[in-house]
Design a protein around this motif. Structure first.
Motif, PDB file in Angstrom:
ATOM      1  N   HIS A 199      10.143  12.674 -17.027  1.00 45.76           N
ATOM      2  CA  HIS A 199       9.285  13.837 -16.795  1.00 45.76           C
ATOM      3  C   HIS A 199       7.832  13.541 -17.172  1.00 45.76           C
ATOM      4  O   HIS A 199       6.910  14.067 -16.535  1.00 45.76           O
ATOM      5  N   LEU A 200       7.621  12.708 -18.191  1.00 46.51           N
ATOM      6  CA  LEU A 200       6.260  12.295 -18.530  1.00 46.51           C
ATOM      7  C   LEU A 200       5.647  11.475 -17.392  1.00 46.51           C
ATOM      8  O   LEU A 200       4.456  11.601 -17.097  1.00 46.51           O
ATOM      9  N   ALA A 201       6.463  10.656 -16.750  1.00 43.29           N
ATOM     10  CA  ALA A 201       5.977   9.878 -15.611  1.00 43.29           C
ATOM     11  C   ALA A 201       5.513  10.807 -14.488  1.00 43.29           C
ATOM     12  O   ALA A 201       4.485  10.569 -13.842  1.00 43.29           O
ATOM     13  N   ASP A 202       6.262  11.890 -14.272  1.00 46.42           N
ATOM     14  CA  ASP A 202       5.858  12.878 -13.263  1.00 46.42           C
ATOM     15  C   ASP A 202       4.554  13.561 -13.659  1.00 46.42           C
ATOM     16  O   ASP A 202       3.689  13.829 -12.803  1.00 46.42           O
ATOM     17  N   LEU A 203       4.411  13.857 -14.948  1.00 42.41           N
ATOM     18  CA  LEU A 203       3.185  14.484 -15.447  1.00 42.41           C
ATOM     19  C   LEU A 203       1.980  13.572 -15.188  1.00 42.41           C
ATOM     20  O   LEU A 203       0.938  14.040 -14.705  1.00 42.41           O
ATOM     21  N   LEU A 204       2.121  12.297 -15.476  1.00 47.65           N
ATOM     22  CA  LEU A 204       1.023  11.357 -15.259  1.00 47.65           C
ATOM     23  C   LEU A 204       0.744  11.157 -13.771  1.00 47.65           C
ATOM     24  O   LEU A 204      -0.404  10.926 -13.376  1.00 47.65           O
ATOM     25  N   ALA A 205       1.779  11.265 -12.955  1.00 46.82           N
ATOM     26  CA  ALA A 205       1.588  11.099 -11.507  1.00 46.82           C
ATOM     27  C   ALA A 205       0.644  12.151 -10.935  1.00 46.82           C
ATOM     28  O   ALA A 205      -0.070  11.896  -9.960  1.00 46.82           O
ATOM     29  N   ARG A 206       0.624  13.325 -11.542  1.00 43.83           N
ATOM     30  CA  ARG A 206      -0.275  14.400 -11.075  1.00 43.83           C
ATOM     31  C   ARG A 206      -1.734  13.957 -11.129  1.00 43.83           C
ATOM     32  O   ARG A 206      -2.552  14.410 -10.338  1.00 43.83           O
ATOM     33  N   SER A 207      -2.054  13.100 -12.085  1.00 44.00           N
ATOM     34  CA  SER A 207      -3.431  12.629 -12.245  1.00 44.00           C
ATOM     35  C   SER A 207      -3.647  11.286 -11.561  1.00 44.00           C
ATOM     36  O   SER A 207      -4.693  10.661 -11.731  1.00 44.00           O
ATOM     37  N   ASN A 208      -2.657  10.846 -10.798  1.00 46.96           N
ATOM     38  CA  ASN A 208      -2.696   9.502 -10.205  1.00 46.96           C
ATOM     39  C   ASN A 208      -2.334   9.554  -8.721  1.00 46.96           C
ATOM     40  O   ASN A 208      -1.605   8.700  -8.224  1.00 46.96           O
TER      41      ASN A 208
END
Length: 305
Positions: free
Chosen positions: A88-97
């Motif tokens: 889920h953290l990976a998904d969170l970072l994907a929002r900014s990437n």
């Protein structure tokens, strides 16, 4: 297989434990296996030794961790739920990437309370290749984590937090930049409450009352004065001093009733954005809260730094 429904779609444990694969990878697990009433292979989750051996098998089979152990009486984490947080953290970072999951050692993660098990760096580094910095107040836990790194030739930056009342102060260096911080905070407000919570868990497993904590656990892992609400409030307060050094600060929140209070604390701290991410894990729903002081238009640049 014991079904674990609703785990993250990328979580390899979402269909349950593949005991044939796990035993083939770690034959030492086989003596701990048994059959449930439906005839499926499982283990006795009331048996601390069995749970530790299952973790060894999971870490070796899925995350290329050849050697893993814990000192006696330290918390033995459930791997599927812990790695769910990472996904889920990976998904969170994907929002900014650009909605692309960031991978590789240029992505820096700060694990507050990394513990003797080193579970988040082990799984996060294996799945996404991120570089982890692990912080803990317990020298014994850090020595265990360091031993795991030595045994598996892993690169994790481990730092001792010398002050129990501090979270980020004293361990984030002036030149540090992190894309995300994560934390599984001690959520009980006292040792007495931690013991009662453990007794309920043992009862649910059919074990009855027991003096043992939940498959181990030191004081700092299970409780702190004021419980998780005070711990996370302190995290929010200290995070302001490092507002430009970390893109997303996050923490697990065990009690749903605490979310609204935390929202108010974050609003007072004048964060640029905050969010609560729900994580469904079978019958249980957990969540983490995330906040950032960096504006949305600044985040893509931070990801590329």
């Amino acid at each position: 297989m014991a079904t674990k429904t609703n785990l993250h779609p990328r979580n390899p444990h979402k269909e349950g434990y593949d005991f044939a694969r796990l035993v083939a990878c770690l034959p030492e697990l086989e003596p701990f296996t048994t059959r449930n009433p439906a005839g499926e292979t499982t283990i006795d989750f009331r048996d601390v030794a069995a749970v530790r051996m299952l973790n060894r098998a999971l870490l070796k089979s899925h995350y290329d961790v050849e050697v893993w152990d814990l000192p006696a009486n330290y918390l033995c984490p459930p791997i599927p739920g812990r790695v769910d947080y990472i996904h889920h953290l990976a998904d969170l970072l994907a929002r900014s990437n650009g909605n692309e999951i960031p991978r590789g050692p240029k992505i820096k993660a700060l694990d507050i309370g990394t513990g003797a098990s080193l579970v988040y760096p082990l799984t996060g580094q294996s799945v996404y290749g991120w570089h982890f910095t692990g912080v803990d107040i317990d020298p014994v836990a850090l020595e265990s984590a360091q031993q795991i790194c030595r045994d598996n030739n892993l690169d994790v930056d481990l730092r001792l937090q010398p002050a129990r009342e501090d979270v980020f102060n004293g361990v984030i260096k002036p030149d540090d930049r992190f894309h995300v911080s994560l934390c599984n905070p001690p959520f009980h407000a006292s040792m007495e409450k931690a013991a009662k919570g453990t007794q309920r868990k043992w009862a649910n497993l059919g074990k009855g009352r027991s003096g043992k904590l939940n498959f181990g656990g030191q004081n700092a892992e299970l409780w702190c004065p004021g419980g998780e609400i005070k711990f996370i409030a302190n995290m929010v307060d200290q995070s302001r001093a490092f507002a430009g050094q970390c893109l997303w600060f996050t923490s697990l929140v065990s009690k749903k009733d605490n979310v609204q209070t935390l929202y108010k604390i974050l609003k007072k701290a004048k964060v640029a954005n905050c969010d609560v991410v729900e994580m469904a894990q079978g019958q249980k729903t957990s969540r983490f809260i995330a906040w950032s002081f960096i504006r949305k238009d600044q985040r893509p640049a931070f990801m590329k730094a």
